[in-house]
Design a protein around this motif. Structure first.
Motif, PDB file in Angstrom:
ATOM      1  N   LYS A 167       0.827  -1.199   0.000  1.00  0.00           N
ATOM      2  CA  LYS A 167       0.000   0.000   0.000  1.00  0.00           C
ATOM      3  C   LYS A 167       0.870   1.261   0.000  1.00  0.00           C
ATOM      4  N   LYS A 168       1.970   1.221   0.733  1.00  0.00           N
ATOM      5  CA  LYS A 168       2.876   2.375   0.752  1.00  0.00           C
ATOM      6  C   LYS A 168       3.485   2.593  -0.635  1.00  0.00           C
ATOM      7  N   TYR A 169       3.813   1.503  -1.285  1.00  0.00           N
ATOM      8  CA  TYR A 169       4.369   1.623  -2.643  1.00  0.00           C
ATOM      9  C   TYR A 169       3.338   2.207  -3.602  1.00  0.00           C
ATOM     10  N   LEU A 170       2.094   1.802  -3.483  1.00  0.00           N
ATOM     11  CA  LEU A 170       1.047   2.225  -4.408  1.00  0.00           C
ATOM     12  C   LEU A 170       0.533   3.631  -4.129  1.00  0.00           C
ATOM     13  N   SER A 171       0.742   4.126  -2.918  1.00  0.00           N
ATOM     14  CA  SER A 171       0.205   5.431  -2.540  1.00  0.00           C
ATOM     15  C   SER A 171       0.727   6.526  -3.475  1.00  0.00           C
ATOM     16  N   GLY A 172      -0.203   7.250  -4.103  1.00  0.00           N
ATOM     17  CA  GLY A 172       0.158   8.332  -5.000  1.00  0.00           C
ATOM     18  C   GLY A 172       0.777   7.880  -6.304  1.00  0.00           C
ATOM     19  N   ARG A 173       0.578   6.614  -6.660  1.00  0.00           N
ATOM     20  CA  ARG A 173       1.214   6.066  -7.848  1.00  0.00           C
ATOM     21  C   ARG A 173       0.205   5.486  -8.851  1.00  0.00           C
ATOM     22  N   VAL A 174      -1.022   5.292  -8.440  1.00  0.00           N
ATOM     23  CA  VAL A 174      -2.010   4.627  -9.289  1.00  0.00           C
ATOM     24  C   VAL A 174      -2.968   5.650  -9.895  1.00  0.00           C
ATOM     25  N   PRO A 175      -2.924   5.865 -11.209  1.00  0.00           N
ATOM     26  CA  PRO A 175      -3.876   6.793 -11.829  1.00  0.00           C
ATOM     27  C   PRO A 175      -5.301   6.268 -11.700  1.00  0.00           C
ATOM     28  N   GLU A 176      -6.249   7.188 -11.724  1.00  0.00           N
ATOM     29  CA  GLU A 176      -7.642   6.762 -11.700  1.00  0.00           C
ATOM     30  C   GLU A 176      -7.937   5.899 -12.926  1.00  0.00           C
ATOM     31  N   LYS A 177      -8.892   4.990 -12.756  1.00  0.00           N
ATOM     32  CA  LYS A 177      -9.301   4.045 -13.791  1.00  0.00           C
ATOM     33  C   LYS A 177      -8.185   3.061 -14.133  1.00  0.00           C
ATOM     34  N   THR A 178      -7.222   2.883 -13.222  1.00  0.00           N
ATOM     35  CA  THR A 178      -6.153   1.914 -13.404  1.00  0.00           C
ATOM     36  C   THR A 178      -6.214   0.899 -12.282  1.00  0.00           C
ATOM     37  N   ASP A 179      -6.009  -0.356 -12.623  1.00  0.00           N
ATOM     38  CA  ASP A 179      -6.038  -1.419 -11.627  1.00  0.00           C
ATOM     39  C   ASP A 179      -4.779  -1.332 -10.763  1.00  0.00           C
ATOM     40  N   PRO A 180      -4.916  -1.129  -9.459  1.00  0.00           N
ATOM     41  CA  PRO A 180      -3.729  -1.054  -8.594  1.00  0.00           C
ATOM     42  C   PRO A 180      -2.854  -2.300  -8.689  1.00  0.00           C
ATOM     43  N   ALA A 181      -3.473  -3.452  -8.921  1.00  0.00           N
ATOM     44  CA  ALA A 181      -2.694  -4.694  -9.013  1.00  0.00           C
ATOM     45  C   ALA A 181      -1.741  -4.656 -10.197  1.00  0.00           C
ATOM     46  N   ALA A 182      -2.126  -3.981 -11.287  1.00  0.00           N
ATOM     47  CA  ALA A 182      -1.255  -3.890 -12.461  1.00  0.00           C
ATOM     48  C   ALA A 182      -0.036  -3.031 -12.147  1.00  0.00           C
ATOM     49  N   VAL A 183      -0.237  -1.952 -11.388  1.00  0.00           N
ATOM     50  CA  VAL A 183       0.882  -1.093 -10.999  1.00  0.00           C
ATOM     51  C   VAL A 183       1.798  -1.842 -10.039  1.00  0.00           C
ATOM     52  N   LEU A 184       1.203  -2.574  -9.114  1.00  0.00           N
ATOM     53  CA  LEU A 184       2.001  -3.366  -8.179  1.00  0.00           C
ATOM     54  C   LEU A 184       2.829  -4.408  -8.924  1.00  0.00           C
ATOM     55  N   GLN A 185       2.246  -5.019  -9.925  1.00  0.00           N
ATOM     56  CA  GLN A 185       2.968  -6.022 -10.698  1.00  0.00           C
ATOM     57  C   GLN A 185       4.206  -5.421 -11.357  1.00  0.00           C
ATOM     58  N   GLY A 186       4.089  -4.187 -11.850  1.00  0.00           N
ATOM     59  CA  GLY A 186       5.254  -3.536 -12.450  1.00  0.00           C
ATOM     60  C   GLY A 186       6.386  -3.387 -11.454  1.00  0.00           C
ATOM     61  N   GLY A 187       6.063  -3.011 -10.223  1.00  0.00           N
ATOM     62  CA  GLY A 187       7.092  -2.900  -9.202  1.00  0.00           C
ATOM     63  C   GLY A 187       7.689  -4.239  -8.834  1.00  0.00           C
ATOM     64  N   GLN A 188       6.850  -5.254  -8.747  1.00  0.00           N
ATOM     65  CA  GLN A 188       7.345  -6.596  -8.417  1.00  0.00           C
ATOM     66  C   GLN A 188       8.278  -7.118  -9.511  1.00  0.00           C
ATOM     67  N   GLU A 189       7.961  -6.816 -10.749  1.00  0.00           N
ATOM     68  CA  GLU A 189       8.821  -7.248 -11.850  1.00  0.00           C
ATOM     69  C   GLU A 189      10.170  -6.528 -11.798  1.00  0.00           C
ATOM     70  N   SER A 190      10.169  -5.264 -11.389  1.00  0.00           N
ATOM     71  CA  SER A 190      11.437  -4.548 -11.211  1.00  0.00           C
ATOM     72  C   SER A 190      12.278  -5.231 -10.144  1.00  0.00           C
ATOM     73  N   CYS A 191      11.644  -5.623  -9.050  1.00  0.00           N
ATOM     74  CA  CYS A 191      12.367  -6.336  -7.993  1.00  0.00           C
ATOM     75  C   CYS A 191      12.947  -7.647  -8.501  1.00  0.00           C
ATOM     76  N   GLN A 192      12.164  -8.357  -9.280  1.00  0.00           N
ATOM     77  CA  GLN A 192      12.640  -9.643  -9.804  1.00  0.00           C
ATOM     78  C   GLN A 192      13.848  -9.451 -10.708  1.00  0.00           C
ATOM     79  N   ARG A 193      13.827  -8.409 -11.542  1.00  0.00           N
ATOM     80  CA  ARG A 193      14.967  -8.169 -12.434  1.00  0.00           C
ATOM     81  C   ARG A 193      16.222  -7.845 -11.637  1.00  0.00           C
ATOM     82  N   VAL A 194      16.078  -6.976 -10.639  1.00  0.00           N
ATOM     83  CA  VAL A 194      17.240  -6.613  -9.823  1.00  0.00           C
ATOM     84  C   VAL A 194      17.772  -7.830  -9.084  1.00  0.00           C
ATOM     85  N   ARG A 195      16.878  -8.611  -8.507  1.00  0.00           N
ATOM     86  CA  ARG A 195      17.299  -9.769  -7.724  1.00  0.00           C
ATOM     87  C   ARG A 195      18.008 -10.811  -8.598  1.00  0.00           C
TER      88      ARG A 195
END
Length: 225
Positions: free
Chosen positions: A82-110
């Motif tokens: 929720k802290k990651y998503l705060s102020g990051r999700v445009p209206e009419k956008t699925d928060p889960a899709a934005v979260l997935q983008g961040g998780q994929e960034s973590c996976q690439r770095v790891r």
């Protein structure tokens, strides 16, 4: 005789008229053929027109979902998510899709860090994944040491007022070159002194008083340890 002459005159006038028409039509055809045609529209979309992927730091300027509406269609988000998503999700956008983008960034770095830590650090320094820094801070804190190492470096190009010290390039390219310049533009130091061999580590010692450090083909720099 008079009728014959008159008929001949009529025939001659008709022939001249037909010739003029044929000549004019041919001229128009030639002009049409020589006139450049507009290029055909490409069916492939311009990549520059593609929207920024969710979770990147190229954020839209429009309104964002309030924190109270940051809920997935199923299940729930953790406090860190929720802290990651705060102020990051445009209206009419699925928060889960934005979260997935961040998780994929973590996976690439790891994955990169497990194989080559320098490559992971260099990618963060070079800004290859703009959303990775925030993703690490909230979603994969196990990669904070990689982020901390990247925070001490700077990318290839021009670094103004660099801290004096010895740095190493996060590349093994043989085309890497650098200069440390003073305020008057004079070259205080440069390198490599000899052409680097393939796979050879490249370092640069930046003297005190350097106004700008300029490098090319070196990818990224971090303090040498």
């Amino acid at each position: 005789m008079y009728r014959s002459s008159a008929a001949a005159a009529v025939l001659l006038a008709a022939a001249l008229t037909l010739t003029a028409c044929g000549s004019d039509g041919g001229g128009r055809a030639e002009a049409s053929a020589s006139k450049p045609k507009p290029p055909a529209a490409s069916p492939v979309a311009d990549p520059a027109d593609a929207p920024a992927p969710p979770g990147s730091d190229s954020r839209p300027t429009g309104p964002f979902l309030p924190d109270a509406r940051l809920t997935p269609k199923t299940g729930s988000f953790t406090a860190a998510e929720k802290k990651y998503l705060s102020g990051r999700v445009p209206e009419k956008t699925d928060p889960a899709a934005v979260l997935q983008g961040g998780q994929e960034s973590c996976q690439r770095v790891r994955r990169t860090a497990e194989h080559d830590r320098d490559a992971a650090v260099g990618s963060l320094v070079a800004g290859e994944d703009p959303g990775a820094k925030d993703a690490i801070a909230f979603l994969c804190p196990d990669q904070l040491p990689v982020l901390a190492a990247a925070g001490q470096g700077f990318p290839d190009g021009t670094k103004r007022s660099p801290s004096a010290g010895t740095y190493r390039a996060l590349t093994r390219s043989t085309t890497c070159g650098w200069e440390a310049r003073g305020k008057d533009g004079a070259v205080l130091a440069s390198g490599p002194q000899t052409p680097p061999k393939p796979g050879e580590r490249i370092t640069a010692t930046i003297p005190a008083g350097t106004a700008e450090f300029v490098s090319s083909g070196c990818y990224a720099w971090i303090p040498s340890s």
